[in-house]
Design an enzyme around this catalytic site. Structure first.
Site, mmCIF file in Angstrom:
data_model
loop_
_atom_site.group_PDB
_atom_site.id
_atom_site.type_symbol
_atom_site.label_atom_id
_atom_site.label_comp_id
_atom_site.label_asym_id
_atom_site.label_seq_id
_atom_site.Cartn_x
_atom_site.Cartn_y
_atom_site.Cartn_z
ATOM 1 N N LYS A 1 0.805 -1.238 0.000
ATOM 2 C CA LYS A 1 0.000 0.000 0.000
ATOM 3 C C LYS A 1 0.827 1.272 0.000
ATOM 4 O O LYS A 1 0.405 2.274 -0.576
ATOM 5 C CB LYS A 1 -0.983 -0.006 1.171
ATOM 6 C CG LYS A 1 -0.334 0.096 2.532
ATOM 7 C CD LYS A 1 -1.361 -0.085 3.641
ATOM 8 C CE LYS A 1 -0.704 0.097 4.984
ATOM 9 N NZ LYS A 1 -1.403 -0.606 6.050
ATOM 10 N N ARG B 1 -7.708 -0.168 16.586
ATOM 11 C CA ARG B 1 -8.167 0.164 15.239
ATOM 12 C C ARG B 1 -9.176 -0.922 14.848
ATOM 13 O O ARG B 1 -10.233 -0.990 15.462
ATOM 14 C CB ARG B 1 -6.988 0.293 14.249
ATOM 15 C CG ARG B 1 -7.364 1.077 12.984
ATOM 16 C CD ARG B 1 -6.221 1.246 11.985
ATOM 17 N NE ARG B 1 -5.871 -0.004 11.323
ATOM 18 C CZ ARG B 1 -4.951 -0.112 10.355
ATOM 19 N NH1 ARG B 1 -4.274 0.956 9.970
ATOM 20 N NH2 ARG B 1 -4.694 -1.274 9.800
#
Ligand code: PLP
Length: 364
Positions: free
Chosen positions: A46, A139
């Protein structure tokens, strides 16, 4: 040297120079480290937007799974022969494309797995899921043991979806550093899920570059089977304590910008002062008259805080959307208008520069 694309004009800079040999070295060293511990390496693409030129380096070193958080990036890598993992839970509206572009997704909700199952059934293509468990980084992931077991139980009932494993993530929000104890928690939870569902759990995806310290300390790694690694490949470091991984190289990326102005100017100037272009009150230190350089790069290209000048006699004074302001007083004779300056970008710098249409990417 290979340019990423021909621009319709002749601006060569700013440019991000990617040293494929250094990257290749890091992939080899880190993959060996994981192989030696019996841990599967999943390469996270990413930070470089799934650029196929870089992704290929991983596959050439025997990495069999490439992972990205965005479907756009997985699409860019569609022709690369590797298993594809979607790292960020597919949004419900992305489920169809997730099934098409990925082989495995990280999920936190059985509803998402059900959406994947619907499209997987339609496409007659089995999709694997890894159920994320939040062990305190706060998260993604289910937070309690009961929710994990219940969610896993629902997932195992879905057609064309396989519950391949459990996963956890660290050092992304709360900064929680993964421990050996966390890995035991995860593997025990997997056993409990197997006991309830009768389905074996193949993969314990223990975390990311912040787990690498567990391997470097020679700790027992029997309780996890896979790591999803991005940062460590790019910088040759583990991210829990920032330690260098022996044998790696830390400069795979260099950002280059051209000097468009060189002037001697005061460091401060009194007057009726407001804010800078971003609404901040400037605080400038009075160091007298100094040689300054302006470079043609700004916040529209990269977050300037993530840049370190490669010449350590230069310091960054600040910047705006399109200008970087530098103090070059200690080396003013060495640089002229039209010269270029090199910077080491941090993780955020690479992330932005790779995505920016203004930054030329140069593979070397
Ligand atoms: C970004 C990400 C990774 C890779 O993290 P690094 O710190 O770059 O190794 C792994 N897993 C998930 C879920 C991620 O979002």
């Amino acid at each position: 040297m290979q340019l990423s694309r021909e621009l319709p004009f002749h601006s060569m800079y700013p440019s991000l120079h990617i040293n494929l040999q250094n990257l290749s070295r890091n992939v080899q060293v880190i993959k060996n480290l994981l192989d030696g511990a019996g841990i599967e390496t999943v390469a996270v693409t990413k930070a470089f937007c799934g650029d196929p030129v870089l992704a290929k380096v991983f596959v050439d070193h025997g990495v069999t799974t490439l992972a990205d958080s965005r479907l756009y990036n997985l699409e860019r890598m569609a022709d690369i022969p590797a298993r594809k993992m979607l790292l960020r839970s597919p949004a419900l509206n992305e489920a169809e494309d997730a099934v098409r572009l990925a082989d495995v997704s990280l999920v936190s909700h059985s509803e998402v797995a059900a959406a994947l199952s619907r499209y997987a059934t339609g496409q007659k293509k089995t999709h694997s899921v890894i159920l994320m468990v939040d062990l305190g980084d706060l998260r993604e992931g289910v937070f309690c043991r009961e929710t994990a077991i219940e969610t896993a139980r629902e997932i195992t009932k879905l057609p064309y979806v396989t519950l391949e494993g459990l996963g956890a993530n660290f050092c992304c929000f709360n900064g929680l550093i993964p421990s050996f104890k966390d890995m035991i928690t995860l593997s025990r939870l997997a056993s409990d899920i197997t006991a309830v569902t009768g389905v074996p759990i193949k993969t314990i995806s223990g975390g990311n570059s912040s787990n690498v310290h567990l391997l470097m300390d020679g700790q027992n790694t029997n309780h996890f089977t896979q790591l999803r690694i991005g940062d460590a490949f790019l910088f040759g470091r583990e991210t829990a304590y920032g330690a260098d991984i022996p044998g790696t190289i830390n400069n795979c990326f260099t950002l280059r910008a051209e000097i468009i102005e060189k002037q001697k100017k005061p460091s401060v100037f009194a007057g009726n002062r407001g804010t800078d272009g971003f609404g901040n009150q400037p605080t400038l230190e009075d160091r007298g008259n100094r040689w300054k350089a302006l470079c043609a790069i700004g916040r529209q290209d990269v977050p300037l805080e993530t840049l370190t000048p490669c010449d350590n006699r230069i310091s960054i004074l600040g910047g705006s959307s399109d200008h970087l302001i530098l103090d070059i007083d200690e080396c003013a004779d060495d640089y002229a208008l039209g010269d270029t300056l090199d910077f080491s970008p941090g993780y955020g710098g690479i992330l932005s520069a790779m995505a920016s249409p203004y930054v030329q990417r140069v593979y070397q």
